[in-house]
Design a protein around this motif. Structure first.
Motif, PDB file in Angstrom:
ATOM      1  N   VAL A  15      62.075 -43.150 -44.997  1.00 15.44           N
ATOM      2  CA  VAL A  15      63.029 -42.780 -46.047  1.00 15.44           C
ATOM      3  C   VAL A  15      62.932 -43.768 -47.202  1.00 15.44           C
ATOM      4  O   VAL A  15      62.923 -43.385 -48.382  1.00 15.44           O
ATOM      5  CB  VAL A  15      64.466 -42.742 -45.490  1.00 15.44           C
ATOM      6  N   GLN A  16      62.850 -45.046 -46.878  1.00 20.90           N
ATOM      7  CA  GLN A  16      62.759 -46.086 -47.905  1.00 20.90           C
ATOM      8  C   GLN A  16      61.503 -45.905 -48.762  1.00 20.90           C
ATOM      9  O   GLN A  16      61.549 -46.001 -49.991  1.00 20.90           O
ATOM     10  CB  GLN A  16      62.750 -47.461 -47.240  1.00 20.90           C
ATOM     11  N   ILE A  17      60.394 -45.609 -48.114  1.00 18.79           N
ATOM     12  CA  ILE A  17      59.134 -45.408 -48.836  1.00 18.79           C
ATOM     13  C   ILE A  17      59.227 -44.198 -49.763  1.00 18.79           C
ATOM     14  O   ILE A  17      58.854 -44.256 -50.941  1.00 18.79           O
ATOM     15  CB  ILE A  17      57.972 -45.226 -47.837  1.00 18.79           C
ATOM     16  N   ALA A  18      59.745 -43.079 -49.228  1.00 20.13           N
ATOM     17  CA  ALA A  18      59.840 -41.848 -50.017  1.00 20.13           C
ATOM     18  C   ALA A  18      60.800 -42.013 -51.188  1.00 20.13           C
ATOM     19  O   ALA A  18      60.533 -41.544 -52.306  1.00 20.13           O
ATOM     20  CB  ALA A  18      60.286 -40.696 -49.125  1.00 20.13           C
ATOM     21  N   ALA A  19      61.932 -42.684 -50.947  1.00 20.32           N
ATOM     22  CA  ALA A  19      62.918 -42.877 -52.006  1.00 20.32           C
ATOM     23  C   ALA A  19      62.369 -43.767 -53.111  1.00 20.32           C
ATOM     24  O   ALA A  19      62.580 -43.505 -54.309  1.00 20.32           O
ATOM     25  CB  ALA A  19      64.194 -43.477 -51.425  1.00 20.32           C
ATOM     26  N   ALA A  20      61.670 -44.825 -52.741  1.00 24.32           N
ATOM     27  CA  ALA A  20      61.093 -45.733 -53.735  1.00 24.32           C
ATOM     28  C   ALA A  20      60.085 -45.006 -54.617  1.00 24.32           C
ATOM     29  O   ALA A  20      60.068 -45.169 -55.844  1.00 24.32           O
ATOM     30  CB  ALA A  20      60.433 -46.919 -53.034  1.00 24.32           C
ATOM     31  N   GLU A  21      59.264 -44.185 -53.999  1.00 24.08           N
ATOM     32  CA  GLU A  21      58.253 -43.442 -54.762  1.00 24.08           C
ATOM     33  C   GLU A  21      58.906 -42.453 -55.723  1.00 24.08           C
ATOM     34  O   GLU A  21      58.509 -42.342 -56.885  1.00 24.08           O
ATOM     35  CB  GLU A  21      57.325 -42.707 -53.797  1.00 24.08           C
ATOM     36  N   ALA A  22      59.922 -41.736 -55.249  1.00 26.31           N
ATOM     37  CA  ALA A  22      60.573 -40.733 -56.093  1.00 26.31           C
ATOM     38  C   ALA A  22      61.414 -41.372 -57.199  1.00 26.31           C
ATOM     39  O   ALA A  22      61.535 -40.823 -58.300  1.00 26.31           O
ATOM     40  CB  ALA A  22      61.447 -39.823 -55.240  1.00 26.31           C
ATOM     41  N   ALA A  23      62.000 -42.538 -56.915  1.00 28.53           N
ATOM     42  CA  ALA A  23      62.875 -43.198 -57.893  1.00 28.53           C
ATOM     43  C   ALA A  23      62.111 -44.082 -58.867  1.00 28.53           C
ATOM     44  O   ALA A  23      62.655 -44.488 -59.902  1.00 28.53           O
ATOM     45  CB  ALA A  23      63.928 -44.030 -57.162  1.00 28.53           C
ATOM     46  N   GLY A  24      60.871 -44.417 -58.535  1.00 27.71           N
ATOM     47  CA  GLY A  24      60.089 -45.292 -59.393  1.00 27.71           C
ATOM     48  C   GLY A  24      60.527 -46.737 -59.314  1.00 27.71           C
ATOM     49  O   GLY A  24      60.442 -47.478 -60.303  1.00 27.71           O
ATOM     50  N   VAL A  25      61.000 -47.154 -58.130  1.00 33.40           N
ATOM     51  CA  VAL A  25      61.411 -48.545 -57.922  1.00 33.40           C
ATOM     52  C   VAL A  25      60.661 -49.096 -56.711  1.00 33.40           C
ATOM     53  O   VAL A  25      59.965 -48.357 -56.010  1.00 33.40           O
ATOM     54  CB  VAL A  25      62.940 -48.650 -57.701  1.00 33.40           C
TER      55      VAL A  25
ATOM     56  N   GLU B  98      69.999 -45.846 -53.946  1.00 38.32           N
ATOM     57  CA  GLU B  98      70.744 -45.888 -52.694  1.00 38.32           C
ATOM     58  C   GLU B  98      70.801 -44.483 -52.113  1.00 38.32           C
ATOM     59  O   GLU B  98      71.032 -43.513 -52.836  1.00 38.32           O
ATOM     60  CB  GLU B  98      72.155 -46.439 -52.900  1.00 38.32           C
ATOM     61  N   VAL B  99      70.579 -44.409 -50.800  1.00 30.39           N
ATOM     62  CA  VAL B  99      70.491 -43.115 -50.126  1.00 30.39           C
ATOM     63  C   VAL B  99      71.418 -43.106 -48.917  1.00 30.39           C
ATOM     64  O   VAL B  99      71.511 -44.095 -48.188  1.00 30.39           O
ATOM     65  CB  VAL B  99      69.039 -42.837 -49.671  1.00 30.39           C
ATOM     66  N   TRP B 100      72.106 -41.987 -48.725  1.00 36.30           N
ATOM     67  CA  TRP B 100      72.916 -41.759 -47.525  1.00 36.30           C
ATOM     68  C   TRP B 100      72.305 -40.557 -46.811  1.00 36.30           C
ATOM     69  O   TRP B 100      72.233 -39.456 -47.378  1.00 36.30           O
ATOM     70  CB  TRP B 100      74.363 -41.456 -47.891  1.00 36.30           C
TER      71      TRP B 100
ATOM     72  N   GLU C  51      60.319 -50.772 -52.895  1.00 31.53           N
ATOM     73  CA  GLU C  51      61.010 -50.526 -51.625  1.00 31.53           C
ATOM     74  C   GLU C  51      62.163 -51.500 -51.421  1.00 31.53           C
ATOM     75  O   GLU C  51      63.187 -51.155 -50.828  1.00 31.53           O
ATOM     76  CB  GLU C  51      60.022 -50.627 -50.459  1.00 31.53           C
ATOM     77  N   ASP C  52      62.007 -52.726 -51.918  1.00 33.24           N
ATOM     78  CA  ASP C  52      63.069 -53.724 -51.773  1.00 33.24           C
ATOM     79  C   ASP C  52      64.331 -53.339 -52.542  1.00 33.24           C
ATOM     80  O   ASP C  52      65.418 -53.872 -52.268  1.00 33.24           O
ATOM     81  CB  ASP C  52      62.582 -55.091 -52.262  1.00 33.24           C
ATOM     82  N   ASP C  53      64.191 -52.437 -53.500  1.00 37.21           N
ATOM     83  CA  ASP C  53      65.340 -52.022 -54.309  1.00 37.21           C
ATOM     84  C   ASP C  53      65.965 -50.724 -53.804  1.00 37.21           C
ATOM     85  O   ASP C  53      66.784 -50.115 -54.494  1.00 37.21           O
ATOM     86  CB  ASP C  53      64.912 -51.852 -55.772  1.00 37.21           C
ATOM     87  N   VAL C  54      65.579 -50.313 -52.612  1.00 45.47           N
ATOM     88  CA  VAL C  54      66.133 -49.097 -52.011  1.00 45.47           C
ATOM     89  C   VAL C  54      67.048 -49.482 -50.849  1.00 45.47           C
ATOM     90  O   VAL C  54      66.655 -50.238 -49.959  1.00 45.47           O
ATOM     91  CB  VAL C  54      65.022 -48.163 -51.497  1.00 45.47           C
ATOM     92  N   THR C  55      68.261 -48.967 -50.868  1.00 42.48           N
ATOM     93  CA  THR C  55      69.209 -49.160 -49.766  1.00 42.48           C
ATOM     94  C   THR C  55      69.360 -47.844 -49.019  1.00 42.48           C
ATOM     95  O   THR C  55      69.661 -46.808 -49.629  1.00 42.48           O
ATOM     96  CB  THR C  55      70.585 -49.609 -50.284  1.00 42.48           C
ATOM     97  N   VAL C  56      69.151 -47.884 -47.710  1.00 43.27           N
ATOM     98  CA  VAL C  56      69.262 -46.687 -46.882  1.00 43.27           C
ATOM     99  C   VAL C  56      70.489 -46.818 -45.988  1.00 43.27           C
ATOM    100  O   VAL C  56      70.586 -47.752 -45.189  1.00 43.27           O
ATOM    101  CB  VAL C  56      68.003 -46.477 -46.018  1.00 43.27           C
TER     102      VAL C  56
END
Length: 236
Positions: free
Chosen positions: A42-52, A31-33, A54-59
């Motif tokens: 942001v969703q793409i970058a967060a998913a790549e960095a977190a190893g999850v 989850e990102v604020w 994109e559907d598991d990323v909340t922006v």
């Protein structure tokens, strides 16, 4: 024949709000604020960095204190997500002004060489504008399809409202190690300054007032003429 050359420097965004991002990463989600102009990026970058996925990323998009293109980047997202993943708890990163200025994606530097031919009445009969600058779209290939022609680099030059025949606009892509990005009006930022400065030179060569000279170039464009008239009125 009237000729002139212009150059403009790299410029930082210098947003009022410092670059920042908060991230909370678990083994299954992220989850990102963040104050952002590009939620999906942001969703793409967060998913790549977190190893999850994109559907598991909340922006969560917060209010932002100025963006101007800088908050379309995701470097701060990767930084916050990697930090949260490493320590196993939420992490908020806030850059100092010095860090922000040193690590920006800058408005490209640009060089413009212009030539124009005038008839005996001072009317423009030919216009050539050659632009050299780094390409934003080449770096941001994920943002838009890049085919070697960067439309952002000729904005404000290839779409002039002036009634000028025989125009030739050329773009030479230059390679530099300095990262560049979208900055406010993008290509119009530098090209509008360059083209309007050159129009002043043409008016001077034609021994005409710059305001009335522009107004004649805008014949058939009443909306543009009204804007020009209002600017002249407010300028006194």
């Amino acid at each position: 024949m009237i000729e002139a050359e212009y150059s403009v420097p790299y410029l930082a965004h210098a947003c009022m709000e410092p670059i920042n991002c908060t991230a909370s990463v678990s083994s299954m989600s992220c989850e990102v604020w963040i104050p952002t102009q590009a939620q999906h990026q942001v969703q793409i970058a967060a998913a790549e960095a977190a190893g999850v996925s994109e559907d598991d990323v909340t922006v969560n998009t917060t209010f932002l204190g100025g963006g101007f293109g800088r908050r379309g980047e995701t470097d701060m997202v990767t930084q916050a997500v990697l930090a949260s993943r490493a320590v196993g708890r939420p992490v908020k990163i806030t850059w100092s002004r010095e860090e922000d200025t040193r690590n920006d994606f800058y408005r490209p530097m640009a060089y413009g060489r212009l030539r124009a031919a005038l008839d005996s009445n001072g009317n423009v009969t030919g216009w050539r504008h050659r632009i050299a600058s780094p390409s934003i779209l080449k770096r941001r290939a994920s943002f838009a399809t890049f085919s070697g022609h960067d439309i952002t680099s000729v904005e404000g030059a290839a779409n002039l409202p002036y009634q000028i025949p025989n125009q030739l606009i050329e773009y030479v892509m230059t390679e530099t190690p300095v990262p560049v990005g979208f900055w406010r009006s993008v290509g119009s930022s530098q090209n509008a300054f360059i083209t309007e400065s050159f129009v002043d030179e043409l008016a001077h060569a034609a021994l005409q007032d710059p305001y009335t000279y522009r107004r004649e170039l805008l014949v058939g464009k009443p909306r543009f003429q009204k804007v020009l008239d209002l600017a002249a009125e407010k300028a006194g």
